[in-house]
Design an enzyme around this catalytic site. Structure first.
Site, PDB file in Angstrom:
ATOM      1  N   GLY A  70       0.799  -1.219   0.000  1.00  0.00           N
ATOM      2  CA  GLY A  70       0.000   0.000   0.000  1.00  0.00           C
ATOM      3  C   GLY A  70       0.831   1.267   0.000  1.00  0.00           C
ATOM      4  N   GLU A  71       2.164   1.152   0.032  1.00  0.00           N
ATOM      5  CA  GLU A  71       3.007   2.354   0.127  1.00  0.00           C
ATOM      6  C   GLU A  71       3.010   3.182  -1.149  1.00  0.00           C
ATOM      7  OE1 GLU A  71       4.105  -0.704   1.192  1.00  0.00           O
ATOM      8  OE2 GLU A  71       5.450  -0.505   2.915  1.00  0.00           O
ATOM      9  N   THR A 100       2.997  -1.757   7.194  1.00  0.00           N
ATOM     10  CA  THR A 100       2.945  -0.302   7.206  1.00  0.00           C
ATOM     11  C   THR A 100       1.523   0.198   7.466  1.00  0.00           C
ATOM     12  OG1 THR A 100       4.459  -0.497   5.334  1.00  0.00           O
ATOM     13  CG2 THR A 100       3.764   1.709   5.918  1.00  0.00           C
ATOM     14  N   ARG A 228      19.199  -7.101   4.241  1.00  0.00           N
ATOM     15  CA  ARG A 228      18.876  -5.951   3.379  1.00  0.00           C
ATOM     16  C   ARG A 228      20.124  -5.387   2.692  1.00  0.00           C
ATOM     17  NH1 ARG A 228      14.394  -2.901   3.375  1.00  0.00           N
ATOM     18  NH2 ARG A 228      13.457  -3.574   5.327  1.00  0.00           N
ATOM     19  N   ASP A 286       8.318 -13.215   4.433  1.00  0.00           N
ATOM     20  CA  ASP A 286       7.682 -11.903   4.231  1.00  0.00           C
ATOM     21  C   ASP A 286       6.625 -12.036   3.128  1.00  0.00           C
ATOM     22  OD1 ASP A 286       7.224  -9.280   4.933  1.00  0.00           O
ATOM     23  OD2 ASP A 286       8.932  -8.453   3.852  1.00  0.00           O
TER      24      ASP A 286
HETATM   25 ZN    ZN Z   1       9.017  -5.652   7.308  1.00  0.00          ZN
END
Ligand code: ZN
Length: 389
Positions: A70-71, A100, A228, A286
């Protein structure tokens, strides 16, 4: 159908390699493991496991089952996970989280989805809260949520070192963590704080402060997305030296890797080379998070969705490409996760454990999946589908 199942002659990984054994399942549990178990065929479904590996079903500690993202605006909200996505990926237990968006995504919606997946054959747990502090809860507090709602085993994924984080102060983080911890103690659950770590240069600094400025142990926090980039991975290894646990994210795409993300399998191999104990290393998918794709001008040009099936793919990659022993790679998605999350009947094959099992061939292709003693997939044929599939 018979309550008893007997899998004969498979190479059993508990995840430790146990050799070739017969495994008897009764009423959704592992009832016995031995070199030769005989049962009359009229009372028992007998499965020939020769030439196959028998492994614990995978435990995925972070899946956005009710959708995430949704970002990039309303149209970038990702869809819900389907039960088939977990089954074909060998995941029999998962932990659900919001991300988020805790405005259009809600805890009641996630809880309902978790119960639906349970009905469809999986074992599901949830984190209360989302990225944000103050934490949005179902009852008046994090502690109440964990103590009173069976599926809630912790809080998260709380975001730090990220522009999407609510930038919690040390005191705010400590309050949430201590509420979760006591809630966990009162209910016999993990009471863990799942921590989303972003790209920010502060990396894990807030977690170090939290354990220095309180009586909370490092294992109270469960930082994820530690692959990351290389500097966060190094920070993760330091966190492990302090006694913490770190989690690597298996969903990725070529662009993320080109920009410096380290594939989870490679990160796992690296941390092991640095001497980190496998009990401090986990991987999660994720699943159903959004994976935005940008062009060279930084414009959003596409969106992909994280896949739960990336978890098993990363185990295979760790074994086949990075030469991590199967029992070690497997531990990162079974017993290491289950122990941290206080799920003693999950992520292992032993007498009394849940009969969540994978039959895998020598090329590591998942052939069959059992969850709580029921076939979800057999000889690569899906036997269980979502209600609307
Ligand atoms: Zn996360």
């Amino acid at each position: 159908m018979s309550l008893l199942k007997l899998i004969k002659g498979a190479e059993v990984y508990s995840p430790a390699p146990l050799g070739r054994l017969d495994v008897l399942l009764c009423d959704g549990k592992v009832a016995a493991l031995a070199t030769d178990i005989q049962m009359p065929a009229e009372h028992c479904q007998i499965i020939d496991g020769r030439g196959m590996l028998l492994l614990p079903g995978l435990v995925d500690s972070l899946v956005h089952i009710s959708g995430g993202g949704g970002e990039g605006g309303y149209h970038t909200r990702t869809p819900q996970m389907k039960v088939e996505d977990a089954i074909v990926g060998g995941v029999t237990t998962l932990v659900a989280a919001l991300g988020t968006d805790a405005v259009t995504r809600t805890l009641p919606d996630m809880l309902a989805k978790a119960r639906a997946l349970e009905h469809e054959g999986l074992s599901t747990y949830c984190y209360t809260g989302s990225y944000q502090v103050p934490v949005r809860t179902l009852t008046p507090s994090v502690m109440d949520d964990i103590v009173l709602i069976d599926k809630f085993i912790g809080v998260g994924e709380l975001a730090i070192s990220d522009h999407r984080s609510s930038q919690p102060t040390l005191q705010e983080l400590l309050r949430v963590a201590s509420d979760a911890r006591v809630g966990g103690m009162l209910s016999g659950k993990a009471g863990i704080v799942s921590v989303h770590v972003g790209e920010g240069d502060r990396r894990l600094a807030l977690l170090h402060e939290a354990v220095e400025q309180s009586e909370l142990p490092p294992r109270q926090f469960y930082p994820t997305h530690i692959n990351r980039n290389q500097s966060l991975l190094e920070a993760g290894v330091q966190w492990c030296r302090r006694g913490g646990v770190i989690d690597f994210t298996t969903s990725t795409n070529a662009q993320f890797v080109a920009q410096g993300e380290i594939p989870a399998a490679q990160a796992l191999a690296y941390a092991l080379e640095q001497g980190v104990d496998i009990r401090q290393l986990t991987m999660s998918s994720d699943g159903n998070a959004s994976l935005p794709v940008f062009d060279q001008h930084g414009q959003l040009v596409g969106l992909e969705v994280g896949r739960v099936s990336s978890l098993w793919a990363s185990v295979c990659e760790a074994v086949q490409q990075y030469h991590v022993p199967l029992e070690t790679a497997l531990a990162s998605v079974t017993i290491s996760v289950a122990d941290l999350l206080k799920l003693p009947h999950k992520g292992r094959i032993c007498v009394g454990s849940d009969a969540d099992l994978l039959l895998v061939d020598s090329s590591l292709t998942i052939q069959s999946v059992l969850a709580k003693g029921q076939w979800l997939m057999h000889h690569t044929a899906l036997l269980r589908k979502g209600t609307f599939s």
